[in-house]
Design a protein around this motif. Structure first.
Motif, PDB file in Angstrom:
ATOM      1  N   GLN A   1     -53.622 -19.387 -57.223  1.00 31.74           N
ATOM      2  CA  GLN A   1     -53.331 -20.305 -56.120  1.00 31.74           C
ATOM      3  C   GLN A   1     -54.527 -20.434 -55.184  1.00 31.74           C
ATOM      4  OE1 GLN A   1     -49.344 -20.272 -54.027  1.00 31.74           O
ATOM      5  NE2 GLN A   1     -49.230 -18.330 -55.120  1.00 31.74           N
ATOM      6  N   ALA A   2     -55.173 -19.308 -54.932  1.00 36.63           N
ATOM      7  CA  ALA A   2     -56.305 -19.287 -54.010  1.00 36.63           C
ATOM      8  C   ALA A   2     -57.589 -19.799 -54.646  1.00 36.63           C
ATOM      9  CB  ALA A   2     -56.520 -17.861 -53.499  1.00 36.63           C
ATOM     10  N   GLY A   3     -57.563 -20.092 -55.949  1.00 35.31           N
ATOM     11  CA  GLY A   3     -58.746 -20.576 -56.629  1.00 35.31           C
ATOM     12  C   GLY A   3     -59.710 -19.496 -57.035  1.00 35.31           C
ATOM     13  N   LEU A   4     -59.273 -18.240 -56.991  1.00 35.51           N
ATOM     14  CA  LEU A   4     -60.143 -17.114 -57.343  1.00 35.51           C
ATOM     15  C   LEU A   4     -60.038 -16.742 -58.818  1.00 35.51           C
ATOM     16  CD1 LEU A   4     -59.542 -14.921 -54.165  1.00 35.51           C
ATOM     17  CD2 LEU A   4     -61.409 -16.533 -54.624  1.00 35.51           C
ATOM     18  N   LEU A   5     -59.038 -17.274 -59.497  1.00 30.02           N
ATOM     19  CA  LEU A   5     -58.895 -17.161 -60.948  1.00 30.02           C
ATOM     20  C   LEU A   5     -58.450 -18.528 -61.460  1.00 30.02           C
ATOM     21  CD1 LEU A   5     -56.951 -13.841 -61.755  1.00 30.02           C
ATOM     22  CD2 LEU A   5     -59.314 -14.376 -62.352  1.00 30.02           C
ATOM     23  N   PRO A   6     -58.771 -18.872 -62.687  1.00 35.20           N
ATOM     24  CA  PRO A   6     -58.225 -20.108 -63.252  1.00 35.20           C
ATOM     25  C   PRO A   6     -56.725 -19.956 -63.474  1.00 35.20           C
ATOM     26  CG  PRO A   6     -59.436 -18.902 -64.915  1.00 35.20           C
ATOM     27  CD  PRO A   6     -59.694 -18.193 -63.612  1.00 35.20           C
TER      28      PRO A   6
ATOM     29  N   ALA B   1     -40.842 -31.805 -44.303  1.00 38.93           N
ATOM     30  CA  ALA B   1     -42.164 -31.907 -44.931  1.00 38.93           C
ATOM     31  C   ALA B   1     -42.505 -30.707 -45.810  1.00 38.93           C
ATOM     32  CB  ALA B   1     -43.233 -32.049 -43.842  1.00 38.93           C
ATOM     33  N   TRP B   2     -41.688 -29.689 -45.816  1.00 33.78           N
ATOM     34  CA  TRP B   2     -41.979 -28.394 -46.424  1.00 33.78           C
ATOM     35  C   TRP B   2     -42.515 -28.478 -47.850  1.00 33.78           C
ATOM     36  CZ3 TRP B   2     -42.266 -23.353 -45.007  1.00 33.78           C
ATOM     37  CH2 TRP B   2     -42.163 -22.389 -45.986  1.00 33.78           C
ATOM     38  N   SER B   3     -41.930 -29.342 -48.674  1.00 34.84           N
ATOM     39  CA  SER B   3     -42.282 -29.393 -50.097  1.00 34.84           C
ATOM     40  C   SER B   3     -43.382 -30.395 -50.417  1.00 34.84           C
ATOM     41  CB  SER B   3     -41.040 -29.735 -50.937  1.00 34.84           C
ATOM     42  OG  SER B   3     -40.049 -28.745 -50.791  1.00 34.84           O
ATOM     43  N   SER B   4     -43.956 -31.039 -49.423  1.00 35.90           N
ATOM     44  CA  SER B   4     -44.992 -32.034 -49.676  1.00 35.90           C
ATOM     45  C   SER B   4     -46.253 -31.381 -50.235  1.00 35.90           C
ATOM     46  CB  SER B   4     -45.326 -32.781 -48.381  1.00 35.90           C
ATOM     47  OG  SER B   4     -46.435 -33.637 -48.565  1.00 35.90           O
ATOM     48  N   ASN B   5     -47.007 -32.155 -51.025  1.00 36.85           N
ATOM     49  CA  ASN B   5     -48.291 -31.656 -51.541  1.00 36.85           C
ATOM     50  C   ASN B   5     -49.431 -32.600 -51.159  1.00 36.85           C
ATOM     51  OD1 ASN B   5     -47.875 -33.851 -53.200  1.00 36.85           O
ATOM     52  ND2 ASN B   5     -47.806 -32.695 -55.117  1.00 36.85           N
TER      53      ASN B   5
ATOM     54  N   GLN C   1     -49.852 -35.934 -45.479  1.00 30.97           N
ATOM     55  CA  GLN C   1     -48.558 -35.586 -44.896  1.00 30.97           C
ATOM     56  C   GLN C   1     -48.705 -34.405 -43.942  1.00 30.97           C
ATOM     57  OE1 GLN C   1     -45.353 -37.069 -45.105  1.00 30.97           O
ATOM     58  NE2 GLN C   1     -45.142 -35.640 -43.419  1.00 30.97           N
ATOM     59  N   ALA C   2     -49.579 -33.460 -44.256  1.00 32.58           N
ATOM     60  CA  ALA C   2     -49.813 -32.338 -43.344  1.00 32.58           C
ATOM     61  C   ALA C   2     -50.354 -32.842 -42.012  1.00 32.58           C
ATOM     62  CB  ALA C   2     -50.786 -31.343 -43.979  1.00 32.58           C
ATOM     63  N   GLN C   3     -51.305 -33.757 -42.062  1.00 29.12           N
ATOM     64  CA  GLN C   3     -51.865 -34.315 -40.838  1.00 29.12           C
ATOM     65  C   GLN C   3     -50.830 -35.137 -40.079  1.00 29.12           C
ATOM     66  OE1 GLN C   3     -55.130 -36.459 -42.590  1.00 29.12           O
ATOM     67  NE2 GLN C   3     -56.449 -34.646 -42.724  1.00 29.12           N
TER      68      GLN C   3
ATOM     69  N   ALA D   1     -50.071 -25.695 -43.250  1.00 27.52           N
ATOM     70  CA  ALA D   1     -50.900 -24.808 -44.065  1.00 27.52           C
ATOM     71  C   ALA D   1     -50.325 -24.672 -45.476  1.00 27.52           C
ATOM     72  CB  ALA D   1     -51.004 -23.435 -43.402  1.00 27.52           C
ATOM     73  N   ARG D   2     -49.001 -24.611 -45.570  1.00 32.94           N
ATOM     74  CA  ARG D   2     -48.385 -24.544 -46.902  1.00 32.94           C
ATOM     75  C   ARG D   2     -48.638 -25.842 -47.671  1.00 32.94           C
ATOM     76  NH1 ARG D   2     -43.640 -25.623 -49.939  1.00 32.94           N
ATOM     77  NH2 ARG D   2     -43.035 -23.836 -51.230  1.00 32.94           N
ATOM     78  N   ILE D   3     -48.503 -26.970 -47.010  1.00 31.39           N
ATOM     79  CA  ILE D   3     -48.756 -28.258 -47.657  1.00 31.39           C
ATOM     80  C   ILE D   3     -50.197 -28.330 -48.148  1.00 31.39           C
ATOM     81  CG2 ILE D   3     -48.873 -30.753 -47.292  1.00 31.39           C
ATOM     82  CD1 ILE D   3     -46.627 -30.397 -45.200  1.00 31.39           C
ATOM     83  N   GLU D   4     -51.116 -27.860 -47.326  1.00 37.22           N
ATOM     84  CA  GLU D   4     -52.532 -27.897 -47.705  1.00 37.22           C
ATOM     85  C   GLU D   4     -52.802 -27.001 -48.910  1.00 37.22           C
ATOM     86  OE1 GLU D   4     -54.294 -26.841 -44.019  1.00 37.22           O
ATOM     87  OE2 GLU D   4     -54.047 -28.852 -43.142  1.00 37.22           O
ATOM     88  N   LEU D   5     -52.104 -25.875 -48.995  1.00 34.87           N
ATOM     89  CA  LEU D   5     -52.235 -25.002 -50.170  1.00 34.87           C
ATOM     90  C   LEU D   5     -51.749 -25.722 -51.424  1.00 34.87           C
ATOM     91  CD1 LEU D   5     -52.662 -22.309 -51.659  1.00 34.87           C
ATOM     92  CD2 LEU D   5     -50.361 -21.646 -50.934  1.00 34.87           C
ATOM     93  N   LEU D   6     -50.575 -26.352 -51.340  1.00 39.34           N
ATOM     94  CA  LEU D   6     -50.055 -27.086 -52.488  1.00 39.34           C
ATOM     95  C   LEU D   6     -50.994 -28.227 -52.879  1.00 39.34           C
ATOM     96  CD1 LEU D   6     -46.250 -27.322 -51.581  1.00 39.34           C
ATOM     97  CD2 LEU D   6     -47.336 -25.768 -53.206  1.00 39.34           C
ATOM     98  N   SER D   7     -51.543 -28.902 -51.876  1.00 42.20           N
ATOM     99  CA  SER D   7     -52.480 -29.986 -52.149  1.00 42.20           C
ATOM    100  C   SER D   7     -53.736 -29.478 -52.839  1.00 42.20           C
ATOM    101  CB  SER D   7     -52.848 -30.702 -50.843  1.00 42.20           C
ATOM    102  OG  SER D   7     -53.807 -31.704 -51.069  1.00 42.20           O
ATOM    103  N   ALA D   8     -54.231 -28.334 -52.398  1.00 43.24           N
ATOM    104  CA  ALA D   8     -55.434 -27.763 -53.007  1.00 43.24           C
ATOM    105  C   ALA D   8     -55.179 -27.399 -54.468  1.00 43.24           C
ATOM    106  CB  ALA D   8     -55.882 -26.537 -52.226  1.00 43.24           C
TER     107      ALA D   8
END
Length: 305
Positions: free
Chosen positions: A8-13, A240-244, A248-250, A273-280
């Motif tokens: 999730q954090a992008g530290l592993l594929p 907005a909780w489940s948005s990616n 939408q976060a902004q 912050a959760r939305i931004e994580l899902l978007s990333a």
């Protein structure tokens, strides 16, 4: 769990996590249920992240390939002497397979609910919640009315939440609008009524409809929610909780500041912050996960069971 967190954090594929999932059918021993539960939880989050992306259909197919054999082996009917762990697993498998669009599970759950509604056969207690929730995902106008009638007649909070959640998953937008309209009436207790938009949004299909509904009826919704336990501050973030979508976060941060001001900032920032994580995750993984997800059903089928 650690592998998924690092992915999730992008530290592993994310393919490193898929490799573990591919091996799951061959695992035996006391740890297997916990591993399966972790996979189910991660698949739910990944489904939110990849919603609307090219990889979404492949993810649904992969989730079905992992979970459907588990439900087939367990069966829909509780067995004599069965553990509570097996009963909980059966219910979670039905719920998750319905969430991932398994046609067989959706059809059977709908038929079981209709039989219960017609008085032909009562729902088994162990799968009642899962079946009712799954039935809502394919509800037509007739089944929608049955669920609505049960919601309004419910005498316990457990049943109110059960039927409200099922109603909120209805696929038709016009019926979803009727669910949202219930939030503005006195037909339901405040705690359930003010959560209806969030439940509708959680279904994924009508998230923007639910968000716009809360904004359009902010005064009425906020007045009903009140300030206890921060209920008013959670109205927009809960939808907005489940948005990616970063947009939408902004939008959430701006709208929350406009309607409630600083008292709602912390909650909005947390959900943004959760939305931004899902978007990333979506931006990073939607293309490069496509082929590995498409190959996963075959890998699962080849794993020794």
């Amino acid at each position: 769990s650690d592998t998924f967190a690092l992915a999730q954090a992008g530290l592993l594929p994310m393919t490193a996590w898929l490799d573990l999932v591919a091996a799951l059918p061959s695992v035996r021993g006391l740890g297997r249920p916990a591993l399966l539960a972790q996979a189910q939880s991660a698949l739910r989050l990944l489904a939110e992240a990849l919603a609307g992306s090219p990889a979404e259909p492949a993810l649904k197919a992969a989730a079905q390939a992992l979970l459907a054999p588990e439900l087939q082996a367990l069966g829909w009917t509780a067995r004599a002497g069965e553990s509570s762990e097996a009963q909980a697993l059966r219910a979670s498998l039905i719920s998750d397979l319905a969430r991932h669009g398994d046609a067989d599970v959706l059809a059977r759950a709908g038929a079981l609910f209709d039989d219960d509604e017609a008085g032909r056969a009562p729902l088994q207690a162990g799968i009642r919640e899962a079946v009712v929730g799954a039935a809502g995902r394919t509800a037509d106008a007739t089944r929608f009315e049955a669920l609505r009638r049960r919601l309004l007649a419910a005498s316990s909070d457990d049943d109110r939440w059960l039927f409200a959640t099922a109603l909120a998953r209805v696929p038709d937008a016009a019926l979803a609008q009727q669910v949202l309209a219930l939030a503005l009436t006195d037909a339901l207790p405040v705690n359930v009524a003010t959560r209806l938009p969030g439940l509708v949004a959680d279904g994924g299909q009508h998230a923007d409809l639910a968000y716009r509904h809360v904004l359009a009826h902010w005064s009425a919704m906020a007045g009903r929610a009140g300030d206890m336990f921060g209920a008013r501050a959670w109205l927009l973030p809960g939808v907005a909780w489940s948005s990616n979508s970063v947009q939408q976060a902004q939008r959430l941060l701006q709208d929350q500041q406009h309607v409630i001001g600083d008292p709602g900032a912390a909650v909005a920032q947390r959900v943004a912050a959760r939305i931004e994580l899902l978007s990333a995750v979506r931006e990073r993984e939607s293309q490069r996960l496509l082929q590995p997800l498409q190959a996963l059903p075959e890998r699962l089928a080849a794993a020794p069971r």
